[in-house]
Design a protein around this motif. Structure first.
Motif, mmCIF file in Angstrom:
data_model
loop_
_atom_site.group_PDB
_atom_site.id
_atom_site.type_symbol
_atom_site.label_atom_id
_atom_site.label_comp_id
_atom_site.label_asym_id
_atom_site.label_seq_id
_atom_site.Cartn_x
_atom_site.Cartn_y
_atom_site.Cartn_z
ATOM 1 N N LYS A 99 0.846 -1.292 -0.003
ATOM 2 C CA LYS A 99 0.086 -0.152 0.104
ATOM 3 C C LYS A 99 0.909 1.204 -0.113
ATOM 4 N N ASN A 100 1.730 1.367 0.844
ATOM 5 C CA ASN A 100 2.727 2.585 0.935
ATOM 6 C C ASN A 100 3.614 2.494 -0.330
ATOM 7 N N TYR A 101 4.048 1.399 -0.788
ATOM 8 C CA TYR A 101 4.711 1.438 -2.238
ATOM 9 C C TYR A 101 4.129 2.047 -3.403
ATOM 10 N N TRP A 102 2.742 1.746 -3.238
ATOM 11 C CA TRP A 102 1.897 2.061 -4.504
ATOM 12 C C TRP A 102 1.660 3.926 -4.331
ATOM 13 N N ARG A 103 1.337 4.264 -3.065
ATOM 14 C CA ARG A 103 1.232 5.495 -2.937
ATOM 15 C C ARG A 103 2.340 6.152 -3.363
ATOM 16 N N SER A 104 3.457 5.935 -2.831
ATOM 17 C CA SER A 104 4.702 6.772 -3.100
ATOM 18 C C SER A 104 5.069 6.682 -4.551
#
Length: 210
Positions: A99-104
DNA sequence: AAGTTTTACAACCGCAGGCAA
DNA sequence: TTTGCCTGCGGTTGTAAAACT
């Protein structure tokens, strides 16, 4: 009886050790009871999250690889924000991490893509062909029932070892973009993909300089 | 060199579903 | 059938570190 005030915020090393010891003893369940039994002033929920996203054995920390990136992008196109489902396809990765990867990363790359598309739109905008870049379902493990799970890989390093060695040795390259003219929130990556008819991020070889 | 901005990611929150009593 | 607890999920926030001006 007076309620013990629960601790919040970053976990300390001795808290991690305590938690790991209690989980080894009681198993990954009944987190509220487990939290009380451990003597940690943490909620069961907090304990579970710490264990699942950080302390659990076989977790892979560090930079998302190209292959993992492809899988995330393809599965996100299929399933949307079903992070836990996507995580099942990436052994060692957590839903939170993805999720964090996708966001950033998606936001960052969306900006670059947007620029490329607009700058080349006069002629043949982002004319990258479609299917050759798409990952086949069998590669993703989606041959039939989407709910089937992959066997996890045998990662044997301890969480601390993994974190220190992998995480620190894999700092991401400088991919920073500071152009404030672009509204990260408005230009979502999916929009870019759809508009430009692009299969994956790799199509644009944005990371070749690594 | 110092102040400011941006990034990365750990952690929290609220909600929903499952399940046992 | 209802109720309450537990768990898991997805969205959001907080903050340290890195990058930029």
């Amino acid at each position: 009886m007076q309620e013990v005030e629960l601790r919040k915020g970053p976990w300390l090393e001795d808290e991690d050790e305590k938690l790991a010891a209690v989980v080894a003893l009681l198993g990954e369940r009944r987190w509220d009871s487990l939290a009380k039994a451990s003597g940690l002033r943490r909620s069961g929920k907090s304990c579970r999250l710490r264990w699942m996203n950080y302390l659990r054995p076989n977790l892979k920390h560090g930079k998302i690889s190209k292959e993992e990136e492809k899988v995330i992008i393809e599965l996100h196109k299929k399933w949307g924000n079903k992070w836990s489902r996507i995580a099942q396809r990436l052994p060692g990765r957590t839903d939170n991490e993805i999720k964090n990867y996708w966001r950033s990363y998606s936001k960052k790359k969306a900006v670059v893509l947007e620029k490329e598309c607009l700058s080349s739109s006069v002629n043949t905008p982002c004319s990258i062909s479609d299917e050759s870049f798409l990952i086949k379902d069998d590669v993703l493990g989606l041959s039939d029932d989407a709910s089937d799970a992959l066997e996890p890989l045998n990662w044997t390093r301890s969480p601390y070892e993994t974190r220190l060695s992998e995480w620190m040795s894999n700092w991401p390259p400088d991919t920073r973009k500071t152009d404030k003219l672009w509204d990260y929130e408005v230009y979502s990556s999916q929009w870019i993909f759809d508009e430009c008819n692009i299969g994956t991020w790799d199509d644009l070889s944005l990371w070749d300089g690594e």
